[in-house]
Design an enzyme around this catalytic site. Structure first.
Site, PDB file in Angstrom:
ATOM      1  N   CYS A 129       0.959  -1.132   0.161  1.00  0.00           N
ATOM      2  CA  CYS A 129       0.057  -0.001   0.098  1.00  0.00           C
ATOM      3  C   CYS A 129       0.936   1.342  -0.045  1.00  0.00           C
ATOM      4  O   CYS A 129       0.639   2.077  -0.874  1.00  0.00           O
ATOM      5  CB  CYS A 129      -1.170  -0.049   1.040  1.00  0.00           C
ATOM      6  SG  CYS A 129      -0.265  -0.393   2.822  1.00  0.00           S
TER       7      CYS A 129
HETATM    8  N1  LIG Z   1      -4.048  -3.953   5.504  1.00  0.00           N
HETATM    9  C1  LIG Z   1      -3.648  -3.325   4.461  1.00  0.00           C
HETATM   10  O1  LIG Z   1      -3.697  -2.162   4.343  1.00  0.00           O
HETATM   11  C2  LIG Z   1      -2.830  -4.207   3.461  1.00  0.00           C
HETATM   12  C3  LIG Z   1      -2.540  -3.558   2.118  1.00  0.00           C
HETATM   13  C4  LIG Z   1      -2.016  -4.178   1.284  1.00  0.00           C
HETATM   14  C5  LIG Z   1      -1.670  -5.569   1.503  1.00  0.00           C
HETATM   15  N2  LIG Z   1      -1.834  -6.142   2.319  1.00  0.00           N
HETATM   16  C6  LIG Z   1      -1.669  -7.370   2.549  1.00  0.00           C
HETATM   17  O2  LIG Z   1      -2.844  -8.441   2.569  1.00  0.00           O
HETATM   18  C7  LIG Z   1      -2.564  -9.593   3.270  1.00  0.00           C
HETATM   19  C8  LIG Z   1      -3.842  -9.605   4.052  1.00  0.00           C
HETATM   20  O3  LIG Z   1      -3.777  -8.459   4.996  1.00  0.00           O
HETATM   21  P1  LIG Z   1      -5.069  -7.933   6.231  1.00  0.00           P
HETATM   22  O4  LIG Z   1      -4.829  -6.718   6.456  1.00  0.00           O
HETATM   23  O5  LIG Z   1      -6.432  -8.255   5.649  1.00  0.00           O
HETATM   24  O6  LIG Z   1      -4.828  -8.963   7.328  1.00  0.00           O
HETATM   25  P2  LIG Z   1      -5.937  -9.712   8.358  1.00  0.00           P
HETATM   26  O7  LIG Z   1      -7.136  -8.607   8.580  1.00  0.00           O
HETATM   27  O8  LIG Z   1      -5.192 -10.120   9.420  1.00  0.00           O
HETATM   28  O9  LIG Z   1      -6.427 -10.863   7.513  1.00  0.00           O
HETATM   29  C9  LIG Z   1      -5.755 -11.995   7.079  1.00  0.00           C
HETATM   30  C10 LIG Z   1      -6.684 -13.008   6.719  1.00  0.00           C
HETATM   31  O10 LIG Z   1      -5.868 -14.350   6.495  1.00  0.00           O
HETATM   32  C11 LIG Z   1      -6.347 -15.379   7.095  1.00  0.00           C
HETATM   33  N3  LIG Z   1      -4.994 -16.542   7.242  1.00  0.00           N
HETATM   34  C12 LIG Z   1      -4.457 -16.594   8.393  1.00  0.00           C
HETATM   35  N4  LIG Z   1      -3.640 -17.316   8.027  1.00  0.00           N
HETATM   36  C13 LIG Z   1      -4.088 -18.203   7.245  1.00  0.00           C
HETATM   37  C14 LIG Z   1      -3.539 -19.334   6.517  1.00  0.00           C
HETATM   38  N5  LIG Z   1      -2.774 -20.042   6.883  1.00  0.00           N
HETATM   39  N6  LIG Z   1      -4.412 -19.757   5.715  1.00  0.00           N
HETATM   40  C15 LIG Z   1      -5.552 -19.114   5.044  1.00  0.00           C
HETATM   41  N7  LIG Z   1      -5.867 -18.061   5.750  1.00  0.00           N
HETATM   42  C16 LIG Z   1      -5.139 -17.455   6.813  1.00  0.00           C
HETATM   43  C17 LIG Z   1      -7.103 -14.948   8.353  1.00  0.00           C
HETATM   44  O11 LIG Z   1      -8.096 -15.718   8.640  1.00  0.00           O
HETATM   45  P3  LIG Z   1      -9.079 -15.495  10.089  1.00  0.00           P
HETATM   46  O12 LIG Z   1      -9.924 -14.673   9.741  1.00  0.00           O
HETATM   47  O13 LIG Z   1      -9.507 -16.717  10.308  1.00  0.00           O
HETATM   48  O14 LIG Z   1      -7.922 -15.274  11.173  1.00  0.00           O
HETATM   49  C18 LIG Z   1      -7.425 -13.419   7.491  1.00  0.00           C
HETATM   50  O15 LIG Z   1      -8.858 -13.941   7.128  1.00  0.00           O
HETATM   51  C19 LIG Z   1      -1.389  -9.531   4.091  1.00  0.00           C
HETATM   52  O16 LIG Z   1      -0.331 -10.126   3.480  1.00  0.00           O
HETATM   53  C20 LIG Z   1      -0.994  -7.955   4.064  1.00  0.00           C
HETATM   54  O17 LIG Z   1       0.334  -7.643   4.126  1.00  0.00           O
HETATM   55  C21 LIG Z   1      -2.575  -5.446   3.503  1.00  0.00           C
END
Ligand SMILES: NC(=O)c1ccc[n+]([C@@H]2O[C@H](COP(=O)([O-])OP(=O)(O)OC[C@H]3O[C@@H](n4cnc5c(N)ncnc54)[C@H](OP(=O)(O)O)[C@@H]3O)[C@@H](O)[C@H]2O)c1
Length: 313
Positions: A129
């Site tokens: 991001c």
């Molecule tokens: N947040 C941002 O602004 C942003 C921006 C760009 C990229 N990203 C990237 O996008 C990804 C997701 O980020 P997020 O902020 O959405 O994180 P998050 O809210 O913590 O969500 C992570 C998701 O992944 C699931 N998960 C965890 N371990 C897993 C596994 N082993 N197998 C399958 N699913 C699994 C979790 O499941 P549960 O719901 O069951 O815990 C949750 O649904 C990350 O890699 C992050 O670096 C984030």
């Protein structure tokens, strides 16, 4: 023909935004949305959704139970790679985590700077991001740059995901601004690798939930006027519906819920030594889900902005 899409990490903050965009995409059929636990109804995650069913807990090996055209990986950093390794080679894969942003045979999908137009492009690393906003703000000025830019970044706490940590603890963040990762942050490395230019990046987390604002200071090779630097931005993004260039300083509250990036407030120091530009974006949209849908559309031969409601500004 419909695009059959699976989402790993559908219950996270990015996963929900992805599901929302896929729900409104005219060509998408959802094959599954996975999380670590089964049983969360998709209608709880996304009230009013046309998608039925619930989240499923799924191992990488279980991907083969589904016929997929596209796999979207919105799992935490470090957890996406095992899914990418297990998926069938004919499934186009877009990884929103950082797991493949430094891998040579993955296309780096910062769409406005490198469109994945090759028909058989099957592996796309969706940019980070902060890295998206910083590179879009810096790229048009590469020819006039006379030193290493400083990038002061502030993100809402949704940037830290949903797993509890000090960086997404509203009590700790109240009336606060939390600096972290002040040298050699992974997004600093990402910008350096893909822009081909070193930067000094200093991120901070703020008490608001969504949005990123970047104040970027760029040493100039030779004095230039604000108009000349503004024109470089305008020329670079002519025809790009998701990059808006304006005279005024953009404010982060206006970025929330918008698909694109806003670049503006360009000023030059009276000595001509350096210029400053401000970039804002929604970290969950252009910083993640919107960019993934742009990439998916291009990989699937669809118009880049299908399913992305672009506002006229
Ligand atoms: N947040 C941002 O602004 C942003 C921006 C760009 C990229 N990203 C990237 O996008 C990804 C997701 O980020 P997020 O902020 O959405 O994180 P998050 O809210 O913590 O969500 C992570 C998701 O992944 C699931 N998960 C965890 N371990 C897993 C596994 N082993 N197998 C399958 N699913 C699994 C979790 O499941 P549960 O719901 O069951 O815990 C949750 O649904 C990350 O890699 C992050 O670096 C984030």
């Amino acid at each position: 023909m419909s695009i059959r899409v699976g989402v790993v990490g559908g219950r996270g903050v990015v996963g929900r935004e992805l599901l929302r965009l896929l729900d409104g995409h005219p060509d998408v059929v959802l094959a599954f949305a996975s999380s670590t636990e089964s049983g969360t109804p998709l209608s709880d995650l996304l009230p009013g959704t046309r998608f039925s069913g619930s989240t499923t807990a799924m191992s990488p090996a279980q991907l083969s139970d589904h016929e997929l055209d596209v796999l979207l990986l919105a799992a935490p950093n470090g957890q996406a790679a095992s899914f990418a390794q297990a998926v069938a080679p004919q499934t186009a894969t877009i990884d929103l985590s950082s797991d493949h942003r430094f891998v040579d045979d993955w296309h780096y999908g910062l769409v406005e700077l490198a469109k994945p137009r090759q028909p058989r492009l099957m592996r796309v690393a969706n940019p980070g991001c902060y890295a998206t906003g910083a590179q879009l703000g810096l790229h048009p000025w590469l020819p006039v740059m006379g030193g290493v830019p400083s990038v002061f970044g502030v993100s809402g706490y949704s940037g830290a995901g949903s797993k509890p940590s000090p960086k997404n603890d509203p009590a700790r963040l109240a009336d606060n601004l939390m600096p972290y990762g002040l040298v050699d942050h992974t997004h600093e490395q990402e910008i350096h690798r893909h822009l081909g230019q070193r930067v000094m990046f200093m991120p901070h987390v703020a008490p608001f939930f969504v949005g990123i604002t970047l104040t970027i200071s760029v040493p100039l090779r030779a004095p230039a006027t604000p108009d000349e630097l503004h024109d470089r931005m305008v020329d670079a993004y002519r025809g790009e519906a998701l990059v808006h260039v304006q005279r005024d300083i953009p404010e982060v509250s206006a970025a929330r819920g918008r698909h694109g990036v806003t670049i503006g407030g360009i000023e030059v120091h009276p000595s001509g030594s350096h210029a400053v530009v401000v970039v804002t974006l929604d970290n969950l949209l252009k910083g993640a889900a919107t960019q993934a849908v742009q990439n998916m559309n291009l990989m699937m031969g669809r118009p880049e902005l299908m399913g992305i409601a672009v506002e006229q500004r």
